[in-house]
Design a protein around this motif. Sequence first.
Motif, PDB file in Angstrom:
ATOM      1  N   THR A 193       0.831  -1.205   0.000  1.00 26.69           N
ATOM      2  CA  THR A 193       0.000   0.000   0.000  1.00 26.69           C
ATOM      3  C   THR A 193       0.866   1.257   0.000  1.00 26.69           C
ATOM      4  O   THR A 193       0.621   2.196  -0.763  1.00 26.69           O
ATOM      5  CB  THR A 193      -0.946  -0.012   1.224  1.00 26.69           C
ATOM      6  OG1 THR A 193      -1.682  -1.240   1.212  1.00 26.69           O
ATOM      7  CG2 THR A 193      -1.919   1.142   1.179  1.00 26.69           C
ATOM      8  N   ASP A 209      -6.249  -7.034  -0.350  1.00 29.06           N
ATOM      9  CA  ASP A 209      -5.574  -7.599   0.814  1.00 29.06           C
ATOM     10  C   ASP A 209      -6.614  -7.827   1.909  1.00 29.06           C
ATOM     11  O   ASP A 209      -7.416  -6.951   2.201  1.00 29.06           O
ATOM     12  CB  ASP A 209      -4.468  -6.641   1.288  1.00 29.06           C
ATOM     13  CG  ASP A 209      -3.320  -7.412   1.900  1.00 29.06           C
ATOM     14  OD1 ASP A 209      -3.466  -8.643   2.074  1.00 29.06           O
ATOM     15  OD2 ASP A 209      -2.294  -6.797   2.214  1.00 29.06           O
ATOM     16  N   ASP A 219      -7.389  -0.182   3.118  1.00 27.75           N
ATOM     17  CA  ASP A 219      -6.414   0.130   2.088  1.00 27.75           C
ATOM     18  C   ASP A 219      -6.985   0.986   0.954  1.00 27.75           C
ATOM     19  O   ASP A 219      -6.348   1.935   0.507  1.00 27.75           O
ATOM     20  CB  ASP A 219      -5.800  -1.151   1.510  1.00 27.75           C
ATOM     21  CG  ASP A 219      -4.683  -1.688   2.398  1.00 27.75           C
ATOM     22  OD1 ASP A 219      -4.368  -1.023   3.405  1.00 27.75           O
ATOM     23  OD2 ASP A 219      -4.130  -2.743   2.082  1.00 27.75           O
ATOM     24  N   GLU A 261      -3.740  -4.627  -5.811  1.00 25.26           N
ATOM     25  CA  GLU A 261      -3.001  -5.072  -4.615  1.00 25.26           C
ATOM     26  C   GLU A 261      -3.553  -6.425  -4.219  1.00 25.26           C
ATOM     27  O   GLU A 261      -4.655  -6.540  -3.696  1.00 25.26           O
ATOM     28  CB  GLU A 261      -3.107  -4.073  -3.452  1.00 25.26           C
ATOM     29  CG  GLU A 261      -2.363  -4.597  -2.215  1.00 25.26           C
ATOM     30  CD  GLU A 261      -2.247  -3.593  -1.051  1.00 25.26           C
ATOM     31  OE1 GLU A 261      -2.394  -2.382  -1.284  1.00 25.26           O
ATOM     32  OE2 GLU A 261      -2.001  -4.039   0.079  1.00 25.26           O
TER      33      GLU A 261
HETATM   34 MG   LIG Z   1      -1.862  -3.177   2.051  1.00 27.19          MG
END
Ligand SMILES: [Mg+2]
Lengths: 121, 228
Positions: B46, B68, B74, B120
């Motif tokens: 992040t 995540d 996030d 991510e």
């Molecule tokens: Mg993260």
Amino acid sequence: MHELGIVVNVIDEVEKVAEDNKVDKVLRLTMEIGEVSAIVPDLFSDCFEWAKKRTKHLTDCELELIVLEAVTYCQDCKGTYRTTKYGKTCPHCGSGNTYLLTGNEVTIKGISVAEPTSDNA
Amino acid sequence: MQVKTILLNKNVLEGNDREADILRGELRERGVLLVNVMSSPGAGKTTTLVNLINRLKGELRIGVMEADIDSDVDAVTVARRTGVKSVQLHTGGMCHLDAGMTRQGLEELGIEDLDLVFLENVGNLVCPAEYDTGAHLDMMILSVPEGDDKPLKYPLVFQKCSLVLINKIDAIDYFDFDLQAVRGYIADRNPKAVVLAVSAKTGENMDSVADYFKTKRGEMLCQNKTTK
Ligand SMILES: [Mg+2]
Ligand SMILES: Nc1nc2c(ncn2[C@@H]2O[C@H](COP(=O)(O)OP(=O)(O)O)[C@@H](O)[C@H]2O)c(=O)[nH]1
Ligand SMILES: [Zn+2]
């Protein structure tokens, strides 16, 4: 939970085959799982037992898992060896120039299905 | 009742691989570069994305998908600290994203007005490496406190990545981390990987990372032109 996702994929696949073949009940599902495929057979079976209850054709299906031995090939001495014992390094010559031959597979081998012995069978 | 056997011999990951290829092709045609970001939990995905996006957003229109598990925040963090649009994907506790989930995320995000999308992935070095998300590029972040032997323990993820960031390089004096050795381990597994030592916190060498993605997006557009 890696296994559950794969179980769901497998079940979807088998349900589709069952539909395509106009099969009512799948009795047995046979799969090959490589030793280093990142699938834990016991977890996989547990997930399968849980997930099959929610299916159309697999509620009575028995799961057979065949675990395939992982074998690594050495590019320097051209030898092979058990991956789980020695990892990336060749026990014959010490080289790290090796790659996995088998052991990474997750394959649906086949299914056994019940066919009604009706007049038009 | 008779029992019949149907032979299938079907590779289970194949279905996802095919979907991933289709997604990758569609995105390429639309000029959207998709980057899959992988690391252990806390390696700095992040933080890196925030730093990177702030360097790139003047030039490229960017979106972020956050998957995540333990980080409901996030997507909010990224949006607040960069101003670009972001969505939180709901993996339902899954340990990886597959191409189908990535496609859903992209639909939620809306990519009509984007040039570059970062995904991510779930913080884990095993499962995400096994599933093709449909991304054009895979970026792996290894942070200094994790140790220099990670490429030996998790070879697959390193084989898959075109870019490896060695993050938290600002902390290297406090850890027993051999940068030369780690470069060697990575090269053994993946000679083509680009390896950059960075600090997402201080910004050290992050301009090289930004340049890398500018170049890659440019290359994608060029290829599109020549194949049309
Ligand atoms: Mg993260
Ligand atoms: N010292 C240092 N800390 C960092 C760096 N990048 C991230 N961190 C810290 O590492 C922790 C985890 O970072 P985060 O980006 O949330 O990791 P993620 O779980 O991979 O997304 C946070 O406390 C960050 O401030 C860096 O380059 N240097
Ligand atoms: Zn050898």
